[in-house]
Motif scaffolding. Structure first.
Motif, short mmCIF file in Angstrom:
data_model
loop_
_atom_site.label_atom_id
_atom_site.label_comp_id
_atom_site.label_asym_id
_atom_site.label_seq_id
_atom_site.Cartn_x
_atom_site.Cartn_y
_atom_site.Cartn_z
N SER A 114 0.80 -1.23 0.00
CA SER A 114 0.00 0.00 0.00
C SER A 114 0.83 1.27 0.00
O SER A 114 0.27 2.36 -0.11
CB SER A 114 -0.93 0.02 1.22
N MET A 115 2.16 1.16 0.10
CA MET A 115 3.02 2.35 0.14
C MET A 115 4.00 2.35 -1.02
O MET A 115 4.45 1.29 -1.45
CB MET A 115 3.82 2.38 1.45
N PRO A 116 4.37 3.53 -1.52
CA PRO A 116 5.47 3.60 -2.49
C PRO A 116 6.79 3.29 -1.79
O PRO A 116 6.89 3.40 -0.56
CB PRO A 116 5.42 5.05 -2.98
N PRO A 117 7.82 2.90 -2.55
CA PRO A 117 9.09 2.49 -1.93
C PRO A 117 9.69 3.52 -0.98
O PRO A 117 10.19 3.17 0.09
CB PRO A 117 10.01 2.25 -3.14
N ARG A 118 9.63 4.80 -1.33
CA ARG A 118 10.27 5.81 -0.48
C ARG A 118 9.53 5.99 0.84
O ARG A 118 10.12 6.42 1.83
CB ARG A 118 10.39 7.14 -1.21
N SER A 119 8.22 5.68 0.87
CA SER A 119 7.49 5.72 2.13
C SER A 119 7.63 4.41 2.89
O SER A 119 7.60 4.40 4.13
CB SER A 119 6.00 6.01 1.86
N GLY A 154 10.67 -9.76 6.34
CA GLY A 154 11.36 -8.71 5.59
C GLY A 154 11.51 -9.07 4.13
O GLY A 154 11.24 -8.26 3.23
N GLY A 155 11.92 -10.32 3.86
CA GLY A 155 12.09 -10.74 2.47
C GLY A 155 10.78 -10.80 1.72
O GLY A 155 10.69 -10.36 0.55
N ILE A 156 9.73 -11.34 2.35
CA ILE A 156 8.44 -11.43 1.67
C ILE A 156 7.86 -10.03 1.43
O ILE A 156 7.24 -9.78 0.39
CB ILE A 156 7.47 -12.30 2.50
N CYS A 160 6.69 -8.46 -2.12
CA CYS A 160 5.41 -7.79 -2.32
C CYS A 160 5.61 -6.38 -2.87
O CYS A 160 4.89 -5.94 -3.77
CB CYS A 160 4.63 -7.72 -1.00
N LEU A 161 6.60 -5.67 -2.32
CA LEU A 161 6.87 -4.31 -2.77
C LEU A 161 7.32 -4.30 -4.23
O LEU A 161 6.86 -3.47 -5.03
CB LEU A 161 7.96 -3.69 -1.88
N ARG A 162 8.21 -5.24 -4.60
CA ARG A 162 8.70 -5.30 -5.98
C ARG A 162 7.57 -5.64 -6.94
O ARG A 162 7.46 -5.06 -8.03
CB ARG A 162 9.83 -6.34 -6.08
N ALA A 356 4.34 -12.73 -12.20
CA ALA A 356 3.74 -13.49 -11.10
C ALA A 356 4.43 -14.84 -10.93
O ALA A 356 4.73 -15.27 -9.80
CB ALA A 356 2.26 -13.70 -11.36
N ILE A 357 4.73 -15.53 -12.04
CA ILE A 357 5.40 -16.83 -11.95
C ILE A 357 6.83 -16.65 -11.45
O ILE A 357 7.32 -17.45 -10.63
CB ILE A 357 5.39 -17.53 -13.32
N THR A 358 7.49 -15.60 -11.91
CA THR A 358 8.86 -15.33 -11.45
C THR A 358 8.89 -15.09 -9.95
O THR A 358 9.75 -15.65 -9.23
CB THR A 358 9.44 -14.10 -12.19
N ASP A 359 7.97 -14.28 -9.45
CA ASP A 359 7.95 -14.00 -8.01
C ASP A 359 7.52 -15.23 -7.22
O ASP A 359 7.96 -15.42 -6.07
CB ASP A 359 7.02 -12.82 -7.71
N SER A 360 6.67 -16.08 -7.80
CA SER A 360 6.34 -17.35 -7.14
C SER A 360 7.58 -18.22 -7.03
O SER A 360 7.80 -18.89 -6.00
CB SER A 360 5.24 -18.07 -7.91
#
Length: 686
Positions: A114-119, A154-156, A160-162, A356-360
């Motif tokens: 729900s937030m942009p990367p800088r936030s 943190g990794g997940i 999600c952010l990416r 989606a497949i790559t992130d899976s």
């Protein structure tokens, strides 16, 4: 849209969405606190939950009245309240290993989507600090528990952010494509209309004038008839780029259809627009000539319709006051040489699915890697250490294979079934590892519920049944393996499902937006049929299918005869109505697999499936007879395979045949197209 109090509706929705999340997050704690009231600190925990919910309700109520300068402080205050509140609940409940210890990690996942990367970066840092305050200040947790939770969540959250960022980029590019003219690269009719409306609204707010400039090329129909449609297309591209070069970067140039261009000039009055018009005329001189008109808002018009009418009237006056000339061959050749292909934003057909497949695959690799880290560093002396390590290695290899095969899988029609099978296999292995580690409250149990939000976000359709399978497996482990604290299971599962619902909702909204934008980027804004981009994409797919099934196909090009006279005598609205009728008529006479598109102006194209023994000429004559009710037209045909295999070659052959037919029939000007029944006999000059 804007709220009556002056706040954009989008901002209100965003603020209220954050308030809903802040309200729902502590709700599962209410029955837990009530059921365990005899335990310590329950009054303080109840007060904390009440305060969190009151703050969320206050944020909901304040959303419509918060101005732009207050919106960010409002969100920051909510973030601080939530973080402190979740940390307090974790400390009062016994630390990070208690039933409420996962509130902060789950909040981190919500911030990621729900937030942009800088936030997100400062929010993640604040959440991490708060989590470790709970880990250190609360009751002792199992060895490695806080470390593994920090790394895993943190990794997940980064995944999600990416993914959210990649989908936002895809939406932006689709949005650009939906507003861009596929031929010239400028704005299309829809994009220009939206830009003009926006500029007029800004003018109302600031008091600055806005000028609309229109350009109608002279004798462009004869350019297509004399030099061919390819030369005409390249001349249009050159014209659009020349217009843009004579304007400021903040001005907008659009192609409204055919040889009709327009520009919107912010902060320019009527006198300045006249100067720009003469500068543009000088830049076009020597290659093309055109009728130029302009109008200024609010001095000469009260709304968009009146602004367009005044600009069209000036263009018509300009048209009747000059000798219109056909561009000479040398000028057309110079323009064609300078008209390089436009560079549109690139959007792959399978980009979303591949991502989606790559992130899976990344998740399938990351999740076992974190568990292996735990086994290596914190599971010394565990009786099942070797078995857990081997199972996790197998799961990691499956994730690596998914990552490696993301490209081919994204192009497969069975990708959904394959990814569901991969997910069930990987989480089956994770379930076995959890059983070996001690059950639903063991450290490695996070490998079952922590990935649920990312699954719901990236694969909404496959994710729903997969999430159901994983939840059922986790509940079964809690019931049959070990002796877990039931409230730990309930609270962690409730948190994971709540975040999964939020992520799934965001994923569905994003998917709906992508489908809408993708559809708009492939449709002609005037006729509602395929535009140049949409037709060429569908052409490739249909050609491949026809080749596999040995179906004969042909390409037809339609060029309306005398169409320019409709615009000149009855106005562009009458011409637009005729184009809409032509598109509707062609669609009404197509067969199930036929394609109809408008490449621009009065040029239409069809891809036909032919029956055994049927020729393109037969279909062309039948379609021309259907159009003869309102307009005569020239038609060129090309057989797929015999006259070319790609769209460019087929188009060139059909265009040459169309020109030959036009010449043979006296340039096809035997009958003027019929205007609408209610059209005036002459263009209004008032």
């Amino acid at each position: 849209m804007v709220d009556p109090r002056g706040v954009p509706e989008r901002r209100v929705r965003q603020t209220r969405g954050a308030a809903v999340w802040a309200l729902l997050t502590p709700m599962p704690a209410v029955p837990y606190i009530a059921a365990t009231w005899s335990a310590g600190h329950r009054p303080a925990m109840a007060a904390t939950v009440g305060l969190l919910m009151l703050c969320a309700i206050g944020m909901w109520l304040a959303a419509p009245i918060g101005r732009a300068r207050l919106r960010m402080p409002l969100h920051v205050a909510q973030l601080l309240v939530n973080t402190v509140g979740y940390a307090a609940l974790g400390l009062l409940d016994g630390g990070v290993a208690g039933p409420l210890g996962a509130l902060l990690p789950f909040a981190l996942l919500v911030y990621a989507v729900s937030m942009p990367p800088r936030s997100f970066a400062p929010a993640a840092a604040l959440t991490g600090v708060a989590y470790w305050v709970v880990a250190i200040g609360g009751d002792p947790s199992p060895p490695g528990y806080a470390v593994i939770y920090t790394v895993a969540f943190g990794g997940i959250s980064v995944l999600c952010l990416r993914y959210s960022g990649a989908m936002a980029s895809l939406r932006r590019r689709l949005d650009e494509l939906s507003r861009a003219d596929p031929l010239t690269g400028g704005l299309n009719r829809r994009g220009f209309d939206e830009r003009l409306t926006t500029e007029l609204a800004e003018a109302d707010r600031t008091g600055e004038p806005v000028a609309l400039l229109v350009l109608d090329l002279d004798r462009f129909k004869e350019v297509n008839d004399t030099y061919g449609h390819q030369a005409g297309d390249e001349l249009l591209t050159w014209t659009a780029r020349t217009m843009a070069s004579q304007l400021r970067a903040r001005d907008a140039v659009g192609r409204l259809g055919g040889d009709e261009f327009a520009a919107v000039l912010s902060g320019v009055d009527a006198e300045g627009a006249a100067v720009v018009a003469e500068r543009l005329r000088a830049a076009l001189d020597g290659v093309v000539t055109g009728s130029i008109g302009f109008a200024c808002y609010p001095a000469e018009a009260a709304d968009v319709a009146e602004l367009r009418q005044r600009a069209d009237e000036r263009a018509y006056e300009d048209k009747t006051s000059r000798v219109r000339q056909l561009p000479p061959p040398a000028a057309v050749a110079r323009a064609r040489a300078a008209a390089a292909p436009t560079e549109a934003p690139q959007v792959s057909r399978h980009e979303r699915r591949r991502r989606a497949i790559t992130d899976s695959g990344r998740l399938g690799l990351f999740d076992p890697a974190v568990a292996l880290l735990y086994v290596a560093l914190f599971a010394g002396g565990h009786p099942h250490r070797l078995s857990m390590g081997l199972l996790l290695a197998v799961a990691g290899l499956i994730g690596l294979g998914t990552l490696w095969l993301a490209g081919p899988l994204s192009r497969s029609r069975r990708s959904g079934a394959v990814m569901f099978a991969v997910g069930v296999t990987q989480f089956g292995i994770a379930g076995a590892v959890v059983c070996l580690d001690g059950g639903a409250t063991a450290t490695l149990a996070l490998g079952l519920f922590a990935p649920l939000p990312l699954i719901a976000l990236t694969t909404p359709s496959v994710g729903r049944p997969l999430v159901a399978v994983i939840v059922a497996g986790y509940v079964a482990i809690a019931v049959f393996v070990g002796d877990p604290n039931p409230w730990y299971v309930v609270m962690h599962l409730a948190g994971a499902l709540a975040v999964s619902v939020i992520c799934g909702h965001k994923g569905r909204i994003a998917a709906r937006q992508r489908r809408q934008l993708s559809r708009l980027s492939r449709l002609d804004a005037l006729t509602g049929g395929l535009n140049r981009r949409g037709f060429t994409e569908r052409f490739e797919a249909e050609r491949s299918s026809a080749r596999r099934h040995h179906r004969p196909m042909a390409l037809l090009i339609f060029d309306l005869d005398g169409f320019k006279q409709v615009n000149d005598l009855h106005g562009h609205a009458a011409g637009d109505e005729l184009l809409i009728w032509v598109a509707r008529t062609l669609r009404a006479h197509r067969r199930p697999r036929d394609l109809v598109g408008r490449l621009g102006g009065d040029e239409f194209v069809m891809l036909l499936g032919l029956r055994p023994g049927e020729t393109p000429v037969e279909r062309a004559e039948a379609l021309r007879a259907a159009l003869a009710e309102r307009t005569a037209c020239s038609v060129g045909a090309a057989m797929v395979g015999d006259d070319g295999d790609d769209f460019g070659a087929l188009y060139a052959h059909a265009d040459a045949e169309l020109y030959a037919r036009k010449v043979a029939h006296g340039a096809g000007r035997s009958r003027r197209p019929s205007p609408p029944a209610d059209a005036p006999l002459e263009k209004s000059k008032t």
